[in-house]
Design an enzyme around this catalytic site. Sequence first.
Site, PDB file in Angstrom:
ATOM      1  N   HIS A   1      80.531 -11.522   7.913  1.00  0.00           N
ATOM      2  CA  HIS A   1      81.047 -12.648   7.538  1.00  0.00           C
ATOM      3  C   HIS A   1      80.324 -12.857   5.901  1.00  0.00           C
ATOM      4  O   HIS A   1      81.263 -13.486   5.160  1.00  0.00           O
ATOM      5  CB  HIS A   1      80.665 -13.613   8.229  1.00  0.00           C
ATOM      6  CG  HIS A   1      81.287 -15.119   8.190  1.00  0.00           C
ATOM      7  ND1 HIS A   1      82.514 -15.168   8.105  1.00  0.00           N
ATOM      8  CD2 HIS A   1      80.822 -16.211   7.835  1.00  0.00           C
ATOM      9  CE1 HIS A   1      82.908 -16.219   7.971  1.00  0.00           C
ATOM     10  NE2 HIS A   1      81.849 -17.071   7.609  1.00  0.00           N
TER      11      HIS A   1
ATOM     12  N   ASP B   1      83.442  -8.893  10.914  1.00  0.00           N
ATOM     13  CA  ASP B   1      83.233 -10.186  10.798  1.00  0.00           C
ATOM     14  C   ASP B   1      83.162 -10.950  12.323  1.00  0.00           C
ATOM     15  O   ASP B   1      84.102 -10.747  12.930  1.00  0.00           O
ATOM     16  CB  ASP B   1      84.090 -11.110   9.992  1.00  0.00           C
ATOM     17  CG  ASP B   1      84.058 -12.492   9.628  1.00  0.00           C
ATOM     18  OD1 ASP B   1      83.044 -13.128  10.388  1.00  0.00           O
ATOM     19  OD2 ASP B   1      84.342 -12.797   8.544  1.00  0.00           O
TER      20      ASP B   1
ATOM     21  N   SER C   1      85.649 -18.784   4.633  1.00  0.00           N
ATOM     22  CA  SER C   1      85.182 -19.219   5.993  1.00  0.00           C
ATOM     23  C   SER C   1      86.199 -20.690   6.434  1.00  0.00           C
ATOM     24  O   SER C   1      87.308 -20.575   6.256  1.00  0.00           O
ATOM     25  CB  SER C   1      83.857 -19.381   6.234  1.00  0.00           C
ATOM     26  OG  SER C   1      83.647 -19.398   7.577  1.00  0.00           O
TER      27      SER C   1
END
Length: 706
Positions: free
Chosen positions: A678, A643, A558
């Site tokens: 995610h 995501d 991320s």
Amino acid sequence: MKRIVYYLALLGTLLFNSATAMAQTENTMPTPPAARKVEKKIDLHGEVLIDNYFWMREKSSPEVIAYLEAENAYTDALMKPTEDFQNALYKEMLGRIKETDTNVPYRYGDYFYYSRTEQGKQYPIYARKRGNLTAAEEITLDLNELAKGLKFFSIDQYAVSNDGNLLAYTSDTTGFRQYRLHIKDLRTGKLLPDTAERVTSVAWANDNKTLFYTVEDPVSKRSHRFYRHTLSQTTDDLLYEEKDELFNIEAKRPRSRAFIILTSDSFNSTEVRYLSADKPDDSLKVLLPRESMHRYYVDHHNEQFYIRTNEGAKNFRLVSAPISNPAKKNWKEVIAHRPEVLLEETDFFADYFVAYERDKGLQKMRVTEFKTGKVHNVEFPEPVYSAAPSANLEFNTSVLRFTYQSFITPASVFDYDTKTRKRILLKQTEVRGGYDPSQYGSERIYATATDGVRIPISIVYKKDLRRDGARPLLLNGYGAYGYPLPINFSSARLSLLNRGVVFAIAHIRGGGEMGEVWHDQGKMMFKRNTFTDFIAAAEHLVGEKYTSKDRLVITGGSAGGLLMGAVLNLRPDLFKAAVVQVPFVDVINTMLDETLPLTVGEFQEWGNPKVKAEYDYMKSYSPYENIAAKDYPAILVRTSLNDSQVMYWEPAKYVARLRATKTDKNPLLFKTNMGAGHGGASGRYDFLRDIAFDYAFMLWQLGITR
């Protein structure tokens, strides 16, 4: 929500059983996909940016899906010789897990609540028992049943009414973190027709029939509206709408159950509204009007609000204020500001409160009794650890429940008697297969950054460590949003440690390990500190002979994927391989698009490229813009099609440009989970297989043999 991935600290590296199995010649290697180039010009501040892969944003395009599938096929082809090893790793890691297990029950009202798992089932089962733990079990939610026929399933909110009759929960079936509200009658097991879409938080009123909830904007995914719902009513009452795009809202009810508290929060400012949980038809009141750079958070006890505030206190202080008039002129100091200690959170109970602090990067718990004013700390035995509150739903109790773990100690649940100061270990996660914690060592060392700042590094290893540079090492980092990477125990990581591999976390600036200043020094126009800190940590580990450059693997996800992309551009010579998870690598294009989730709210973290100075600074580090014609190490990039935090096209574009530009022949693999979000796979077995895949890739590059 921030670009935070929840499995950052789980990655590791393992033994590869046959280096020759991957010794494919150039003639037998499959050909990587070559993404089509379609020039798109972006005019900004008198410059023209060329983006040849902008077309990958069209999620509905068959060409885009075909490209992602071609990359998956290429990755699978290159990794095929490791399939047996992946399976062996998976079985090894699975063998350490107690597949049929029960979490420690917690009390709420007349019931004890818990979750449990069953062997062979991907998801937990939520249940409760009335009165005592010998009573008959009532299943509240069986996620395995709810997930049937779905590639992905998760729940977020789980809130039971005071009388124990109704359960409000939210579910996501795609991975896009778009949750639907359900209300279940626990007496009948039936779902009520009451529902809502895009729900982000919930809180019950004390009448057992009124539910407050927040919803997100369908485009930006910013929580912006606050509703009141009464059971069976067809139209819900909109009580508040947050107009400022920098702010998100969240509803909660404090442990005292006296109020519904609505917090509007941005990176730099906060505003709290409230109403009585006993009078759900009341109007909201503003506790303190928002002010620039003033962040504050509210709890309740008796006739006082307790306010954790950063006014005149960079690392926060605690004040009390009468509910009748909580204006600043009526504040009384409870915990003064200490520049070296971050006041992270507070918990209030009938007879005491707990302050959760971070001192020199380590978590502390400070207990204060209301009657006597006596203060003491809960002590922890190891040099590197994580400690956090657990399920504490009851207000009238002298017992604080908390969790504790370290690199060496498995996740443990304790009940701590705040009067006698005695703790009881209720459960420690079982590690099957003969785990002996005495065989492992953990320490914290410090690297020196380019500007002289000391950067903490947490390390774990098998105790036979010899610092001769021969050991492989996996270095993890994040460094954003003021979020501190937790020191967690991972039974999967034992497969790394048992083969002599060192695991380390660099606690770089941009994170929150060392307080608010630590965050400030790694965001906006200081963001490059995050990357140079990580490089300094890597160089220190090499210089101190924990490892060497040809044995050093790095990983981050991320916003930590941004870190990976930046340091790979800056110092590709320093690393042997990298595993890059759901990476935020297309910084300028994403922060230019205000229709995307997160963008506007995060101007205060990354900057706004429409501002010339902020654009220039972003351009100096953005991974996508700084890919160059030079040699890079072996890289595995992972993403998910659904995501919502970092759109799949960021890593897709990054891989396409990197493959077309770099000069080396090291593997560049790109794997997309076509049915997740995610956090990756939602099922526990699927998630473990993903870890085995990542480990096998790293070991292929390290060439470790038995």
